[in-house]
Write a protein that holds these residues in place. Structure first.
Motif, PDB file in Angstrom:
ATOM      1  N   GLY A 163     -86.963 -21.785 -24.667  1.00 18.48           N
ATOM      2  CA  GLY A 163     -86.352 -22.268 -25.900  1.00 18.48           C
ATOM      3  C   GLY A 163     -84.860 -22.005 -25.954  1.00 18.48           C
ATOM      4  O   GLY A 163     -84.084 -22.875 -26.369  1.00 18.48           O
ATOM      5  N   ASP A 164     -84.428 -20.826 -25.541  1.00 23.70           N
ATOM      6  CA  ASP A 164     -83.000 -20.495 -25.592  1.00 23.70           C
ATOM      7  C   ASP A 164     -82.194 -21.432 -24.698  1.00 23.70           C
ATOM      8  O   ASP A 164     -81.117 -21.908 -25.086  1.00 23.70           O
ATOM      9  CB  ASP A 164     -82.774 -19.044 -25.166  1.00 23.70           C
ATOM     10  N   ALA A 165     -82.709 -21.702 -23.501  1.00 22.14           N
ATOM     11  CA  ALA A 165     -82.007 -22.597 -22.583  1.00 22.14           C
ATOM     12  C   ALA A 165     -81.900 -24.000 -23.178  1.00 22.14           C
ATOM     13  O   ALA A 165     -80.853 -24.656 -23.072  1.00 22.14           O
ATOM     14  CB  ALA A 165     -82.736 -22.645 -21.241  1.00 22.14           C
ATOM     15  N   LEU A 166     -82.967 -24.455 -23.822  1.00 18.37           N
ATOM     16  CA  LEU A 166     -82.956 -25.786 -24.432  1.00 18.37           C
ATOM     17  C   LEU A 166     -81.930 -25.862 -25.565  1.00 18.37           C
ATOM     18  O   LEU A 166     -81.156 -26.828 -25.657  1.00 18.37           O
ATOM     19  CB  LEU A 166     -84.346 -26.120 -24.969  1.00 18.37           C
ATOM     20  N   ILE A 167     -81.915 -24.852 -26.416  1.00 17.89           N
ATOM     21  CA  ILE A 167     -80.984 -24.849 -27.549  1.00 17.89           C
ATOM     22  C   ILE A 167     -79.538 -24.782 -27.058  1.00 17.89           C
ATOM     23  O   ILE A 167     -78.653 -25.483 -27.579  1.00 17.89           O
ATOM     24  CB  ILE A 167     -81.287 -23.668 -28.486  1.00 17.89           C
ATOM     25  N   GLY A 172     -74.567 -27.319 -27.038  1.00 17.42           N
ATOM     26  CA  GLY A 172     -73.353 -27.249 -26.240  1.00 17.42           C
ATOM     27  C   GLY A 172     -73.087 -28.583 -25.567  1.00 17.42           C
ATOM     28  O   GLY A 172     -72.574 -29.513 -26.194  1.00 17.42           O
ATOM     29  N   PRO A 173     -73.462 -28.726 -24.304  1.00 17.39           N
ATOM     30  CA  PRO A 173     -73.132 -29.940 -23.540  1.00 17.39           C
ATOM     31  C   PRO A 173     -73.646 -31.243 -24.147  1.00 17.39           C
ATOM     32  O   PRO A 173     -72.920 -32.242 -24.159  1.00 17.39           O
ATOM     33  CB  PRO A 173     -73.789 -29.676 -22.173  1.00 17.39           C
ATOM     34  N   LEU A 198     -69.566 -23.005 -27.091  1.00 22.66           N
ATOM     35  CA  LEU A 198     -70.483 -23.341 -28.179  1.00 22.66           C
ATOM     36  C   LEU A 198     -71.934 -23.152 -27.748  1.00 22.66           C
ATOM     37  O   LEU A 198     -72.781 -22.761 -28.554  1.00 22.66           O
ATOM     38  CB  LEU A 198     -70.256 -24.782 -28.640  1.00 22.66           C
ATOM     39  N   ALA A 199     -72.225 -23.429 -26.478  1.00 21.75           N
ATOM     40  CA  ALA A 199     -73.572 -23.182 -25.965  1.00 21.75           C
ATOM     41  C   ALA A 199     -73.911 -21.696 -26.038  1.00 21.75           C
ATOM     42  O   ALA A 199     -75.005 -21.303 -26.471  1.00 21.75           O
ATOM     43  CB  ALA A 199     -73.685 -23.685 -24.525  1.00 21.75           C
ATOM     44  N   LEU A 200     -72.960 -20.859 -25.630  1.00 22.69           N
ATOM     45  CA  LEU A 200     -73.183 -19.411 -25.681  1.00 22.69           C
ATOM     46  C   LEU A 200     -73.303 -18.924 -27.125  1.00 22.69           C
ATOM     47  O   LEU A 200     -74.113 -18.031 -27.417  1.00 22.69           O
ATOM     48  CB  LEU A 200     -72.034 -18.697 -24.973  1.00 22.69           C
ATOM     49  N   GLN A 201     -72.529 -19.517 -28.010  1.00 22.20           N
ATOM     50  CA  GLN A 201     -72.614 -19.147 -29.421  1.00 22.20           C
ATOM     51  C   GLN A 201     -73.994 -19.461 -29.985  1.00 22.20           C
ATOM     52  O   GLN A 201     -74.571 -18.678 -30.745  1.00 22.20           O
ATOM     53  CB  GLN A 201     -71.562 -19.893 -30.218  1.00 22.20           C
ATOM     54  N   GLY A 203     -76.762 -19.566 -28.301  1.00 26.52           N
ATOM     55  CA  GLY A 203     -77.664 -18.550 -27.768  1.00 26.52           C
ATOM     56  C   GLY A 203     -77.556 -17.255 -28.540  1.00 26.52           C
ATOM     57  O   GLY A 203     -78.570 -16.581 -28.819  1.00 26.52           O
ATOM     58  N   ALA A 204     -76.329 -16.897 -28.925  1.00 25.75           N
ATOM     59  CA  ALA A 204     -76.127 -15.671 -29.712  1.00 25.75           C
ATOM     60  C   ALA A 204     -76.783 -15.774 -31.083  1.00 25.75           C
ATOM     61  O   ALA A 204     -77.344 -14.803 -31.596  1.00 25.75           O
ATOM     62  CB  ALA A 204     -74.629 -15.398 -29.862  1.00 25.75           C
ATOM     63  N   ILE A 205     -76.710 -16.970 -31.688  1.00 25.30           N
ATOM     64  CA  ILE A 205     -77.351 -17.172 -32.984  1.00 25.30           C
ATOM     65  C   ILE A 205     -78.853 -16.953 -32.879  1.00 25.30           C
ATOM     66  O   ILE A 205     -79.481 -16.303 -33.737  1.00 25.30           O
ATOM     67  CB  ILE A 205     -77.055 -18.583 -33.507  1.00 25.30           C
ATOM     68  N   LEU A 206     -79.451 -17.464 -31.801  1.00 26.52           N
ATOM     69  CA  LEU A 206     -80.883 -17.274 -31.609  1.00 26.52           C
ATOM     70  C   LEU A 206     -81.235 -15.800 -31.454  1.00 26.52           C
ATOM     71  O   LEU A 206     -82.210 -15.313 -32.027  1.00 26.52           O
ATOM     72  CB  LEU A 206     -81.360 -18.041 -30.361  1.00 26.52           C
ATOM     73  N   HIS A 207     -80.442 -15.090 -30.671  1.00 25.93           N
ATOM     74  CA  HIS A 207     -80.716 -13.664 -30.472  1.00 25.93           C
ATOM     75  C   HIS A 207     -80.569 -12.904 -31.787  1.00 25.93           C
ATOM     76  O   HIS A 207     -81.368 -11.991 -32.084  1.00 25.93           O
ATOM     77  CB  HIS A 207     -79.748 -13.084 -29.424  1.00 25.93           C
ATOM     78  N   ALA A 208     -79.561 -13.259 -32.589  1.00 24.95           N
ATOM     79  CA  ALA A 208     -79.388 -12.595 -33.883  1.00 24.95           C
ATOM     80  C   ALA A 208     -80.573 -12.860 -34.799  1.00 24.95           C
ATOM     81  O   ALA A 208     -81.066 -11.968 -35.499  1.00 24.95           O
ATOM     82  CB  ALA A 208     -78.096 -13.078 -34.545  1.00 24.95           C
ATOM     83  N   ASN A 209     -81.067 -14.104 -34.790  1.00 23.13           N
ATOM     84  CA  ASN A 209     -82.224 -14.447 -35.595  1.00 23.13           C
ATOM     85  C   ASN A 209     -83.460 -13.686 -35.143  1.00 23.13           C
ATOM     86  O   ASN A 209     -84.245 -13.174 -35.951  1.00 23.13           O
ATOM     87  CB  ASN A 209     -82.480 -15.958 -35.520  1.00 23.13           C
TER      88      ASN A 209
END
Length: 210
Positions: A163-167, A172-173, A198-201, A203-209
């Protein structure tokens, strides 16, 4: 009647389930606080089109932004429905739309239909307005819709540690390219590279959630 009539009748029947649903309830169910994650890459793509190619269409930007937000809302609602159906959401979950009965499962399904339909209505006018080949633009639109669905439904990549890779790829791209291509008509490696933060951001949002 033909297949198209049957399909449209089914959609209208589904949307009828939204009668009595308060706009505020529907909006909160779509998680509007997450929408900046889809608006930012669209704005970046349009900004790069202007900076790199001296091309900018306000109408294409508005349609692309609305389309991205609508599909994002649909993905959030699909996530709500799928997590509830799988028994993932409970009283301690952050998403209590279905758990607390704010909406019923049929109403969430109707909202999903409405969100995807809105995305299509906003995205399809881009085809004649944009400089991009129709096939390329349609492919990007379908990729975004497919991503929003596949996260928790269908292949349910969220439950397969993908899921993280997909998001990250989507916010991002994919979205930056969608916006850039809708303006310029062709892809750009510079735009792809610029989408990485933006892609990394995302991913960070997902980790924070989590």
């Amino acid at each position: 009647r033909g297949g198209g009539g049957v399909a449209s009748g089914g959609v209208l029947h589904g949307l009828a389930k939204l009668r009595g649903v308060r706009p505020r309830t529907a909006l909160l169910a779509a998680r509007p606080w997450s929408f900046p994650a889809s608006v930012a890459p669209v704005l970046l793509g349009a900004s790069l089109a202007f900076k790199l190619d001296d091309v900018f269409s306000p109408l294409c930007l508005c349609l692309a932004t609305g389309c991205a937000v609508a599909v994002h809302a649909a993905g959030n609602l699909v996530n709500t429905y799928a997590d509830y159906a799988r028994g993932v959401d409970g009283r301690v979950s952050s998403d209590k739309t279905l758990v607390q009965g704010a909406l019923s499962p049929p109403q969430v399904r109707a909202l999903i239909t409405a969100a995807y339909a809105t995305g299509a209505l906003l995205g399809l006018p881009l085809i004649p307005l944009s400089r991009a080949p129709a096939g390329v633009l349609v492919g990007l639109l379908l990729a975004g819709a497919g991503s929003s669905y596949a996260y928790t439904a269908g292949p349910a990549l969220k439950y397969r540690a993908l899921g993280d890779a997909l998001i990250m790829a989507t916010f991002g791209p994919l979205l930056v390219s969608f916006s850039y291509v809708s303006q310029v008509g062709a892809a750009s490696w510079t735009a792809l590279r610029a989408s990485i933060p933006l892609a990394l951001q995302s991913g960070a949002i997902l980790h924070a959630n989590n």
